[in-house]
Design an enzyme around this catalytic site. Structure first.
Site, PDB file in Angstrom:
ATOM      1  CB  CYS A  78      -0.891  -0.021   1.238  1.00  0.00           C
ATOM      2  SG  CYS A  78      -1.718   1.544   1.553  1.00  0.00           S
ATOM      3  CB  CYS A  91       1.084   1.151   4.417  1.00  0.00           C
ATOM      4  SG  CYS A  91      -0.510   0.830   5.181  1.00  0.00           S
ATOM      5  CG  ASP A 139      -2.315  14.391  -4.487  1.00  0.00           C
ATOM      6  OD1 ASP A 139      -3.282  13.758  -4.033  1.00  0.00           O
ATOM      7  OD2 ASP A 139      -1.771  14.119  -5.581  1.00  0.00           O
ATOM      8  CG  HIS A 153      -4.091  -0.632   5.245  1.00  0.00           C
ATOM      9  ND1 HIS A 153      -3.703  -0.017   4.082  1.00  0.00           N
ATOM     10  CD2 HIS A 153      -5.055  -1.523   4.900  1.00  0.00           C
ATOM     11  CE1 HIS A 153      -4.386  -0.521   3.068  1.00  0.00           C
ATOM     12  NE2 HIS A 153      -5.211  -1.449   3.548  1.00  0.00           N
ATOM     13  CG  ASN A 188     -12.046  10.401  -4.527  1.00  0.00           C
ATOM     14  OD1 ASN A 188     -13.111  10.944  -4.816  1.00  0.00           O
ATOM     15  ND2 ASN A 188     -10.876  10.930  -4.858  1.00  0.00           N
ATOM     16  N   GLY A 248     -13.728   6.687  -7.913  1.00  0.00           N
ATOM     17  CA  GLY A 248     -12.373   6.762  -8.455  1.00  0.00           C
ATOM     18  C   GLY A 248     -11.292   6.642  -7.401  1.00  0.00           C
ATOM     19  CG  HIS A 295      -6.618   9.220   0.931  1.00  0.00           C
ATOM     20  ND1 HIS A 295      -6.865   7.919   0.540  1.00  0.00           N
ATOM     21  CD2 HIS A 295      -6.801   9.972  -0.176  1.00  0.00           C
ATOM     22  CE1 HIS A 295      -7.168   7.894  -0.747  1.00  0.00           C
ATOM     23  NE2 HIS A 295      -7.140   9.141  -1.214  1.00  0.00           N
ATOM     24  CG  HIS A 302      -8.155  14.140  -2.014  1.00  0.00           C
ATOM     25  ND1 HIS A 302      -7.193  14.117  -2.995  1.00  0.00           N
ATOM     26  CD2 HIS A 302      -8.640  12.873  -1.934  1.00  0.00           C
ATOM     27  CE1 HIS A 302      -7.105  12.882  -3.490  1.00  0.00           C
ATOM     28  NE2 HIS A 302      -7.965  12.112  -2.866  1.00  0.00           N
TER      29      HIS A 302
HETATM   30  P1  AMP Z   1      -7.739   8.765  -4.394  1.00  0.00           P
HETATM   31  O1  AMP Z   1      -8.261   8.741  -5.789  1.00  0.00           O
HETATM   32  O2  AMP Z   1      -8.652   9.538  -3.468  1.00  0.00           O
HETATM   33  O3  AMP Z   1      -7.406   7.393  -3.876  1.00  0.00           O
HETATM   34  O4  AMP Z   1      -6.440   9.645  -4.457  1.00  0.00           O
HETATM   35  C1  AMP Z   1      -5.144   9.180  -4.290  1.00  0.00           C
HETATM   36  C2  AMP Z   1      -4.253  10.377  -4.389  1.00  0.00           C
HETATM   37  O5  AMP Z   1      -2.966   9.997  -3.951  1.00  0.00           O
HETATM   38  C3  AMP Z   1      -4.106  10.966  -5.789  1.00  0.00           C
HETATM   39  O6  AMP Z   1      -4.515  12.334  -5.785  1.00  0.00           O
HETATM   40  C4  AMP Z   1      -2.601  10.811  -6.084  1.00  0.00           C
HETATM   41  O7  AMP Z   1      -2.074  11.905  -6.793  1.00  0.00           O
HETATM   42  C5  AMP Z   1      -2.018  10.714  -4.691  1.00  0.00           C
HETATM   43  N1  AMP Z   1      -0.763   9.981  -4.599  1.00  0.00           N
HETATM   44  C6  AMP Z   1      -0.471   8.755  -5.114  1.00  0.00           C
HETATM   45  N2  AMP Z   1       0.783   8.394  -4.821  1.00  0.00           N
HETATM   46  C7  AMP Z   1       1.317   9.424  -4.082  1.00  0.00           C
HETATM   47  C8  AMP Z   1       2.588   9.658  -3.487  1.00  0.00           C
HETATM   48  N3  AMP Z   1       3.586   8.761  -3.567  1.00  0.00           N
HETATM   49  N4  AMP Z   1       2.773  10.830  -2.822  1.00  0.00           N
HETATM   50  C9  AMP Z   1       1.775  11.722  -2.738  1.00  0.00           C
HETATM   51  N5  AMP Z   1       0.557  11.567  -3.273  1.00  0.00           N
HETATM   52  C10 AMP Z   1       0.328  10.424  -3.951  1.00  0.00           C
HETATM   53 ZN    ZN Z   2      -2.242   1.378   3.746  1.00  0.00          ZN
END
Ligand code: AMP
Ligand code: ZN
Length: 112
Positions: free
Chosen positions: A3, A6, A29, A45, A86, A92, A99, A101
């Protein structure tokens, strides 16, 4: 655990940290959609909202205090911001780890 969040929480993948406490880590992000785009990661997690335990839900009740704190730190307390969770395929959700946003720093369009 395979993950990405994680791994970020464990420090195995680098991230731009904004805030950290016992239960939460706030990072920037990697693909921001606005000048301010933070992710509030719950350190434990849990993939989805319906998988949260009673104890998780109690801990998450602090998230609004934390969001206000990081919004102030980012200079968007008064201009406003959007908080998004989300959850599941139709929303999506990319990363199966709870988490929030926090998106702001510009006038945002309609949500959908
Ligand atoms: P979600 O669609 O709500 O699951 O959003 C996941 C978010 O995590 C997206 O906006 C990605 O740009 C962000 N994301 C994915 N990998 C990383 C990372 N290594 N560091 C920071 N943000 C990330
Ligand atoms: Zn996790």
């Amino acid at each position: 655990m395979d993950c990405v969040f994680c791994k970020i929480i464990e420090g195995e993948i680098p991230s731009e940290k904004v805030y950290e406490d016992e239960d939460f880590l706030v990072i920037k992000d990697i693909r921001p959609v606005a000048p301010v785009h933070l992710l509030v990661l719950y350190k434990k997690h849990v993939g989805k909202i319906h998988q949260l335990s009673e104890e998780d839900r109690k801990k998450l009740s602090k998230v609004f205090e934390l969001i206000a704190k990081v919004a102030e730190k980012s200079g968007i307390l008064e201009s406003g911001y959007r908080v998004v969770v989300n959850n599941g395929p139709d929303a999506g959700q990319e990363v199966d780890h709870i988490h929030f946003h926090v998106i702001g720093g510009k006038k945002l369009g309609k949500i959908a």
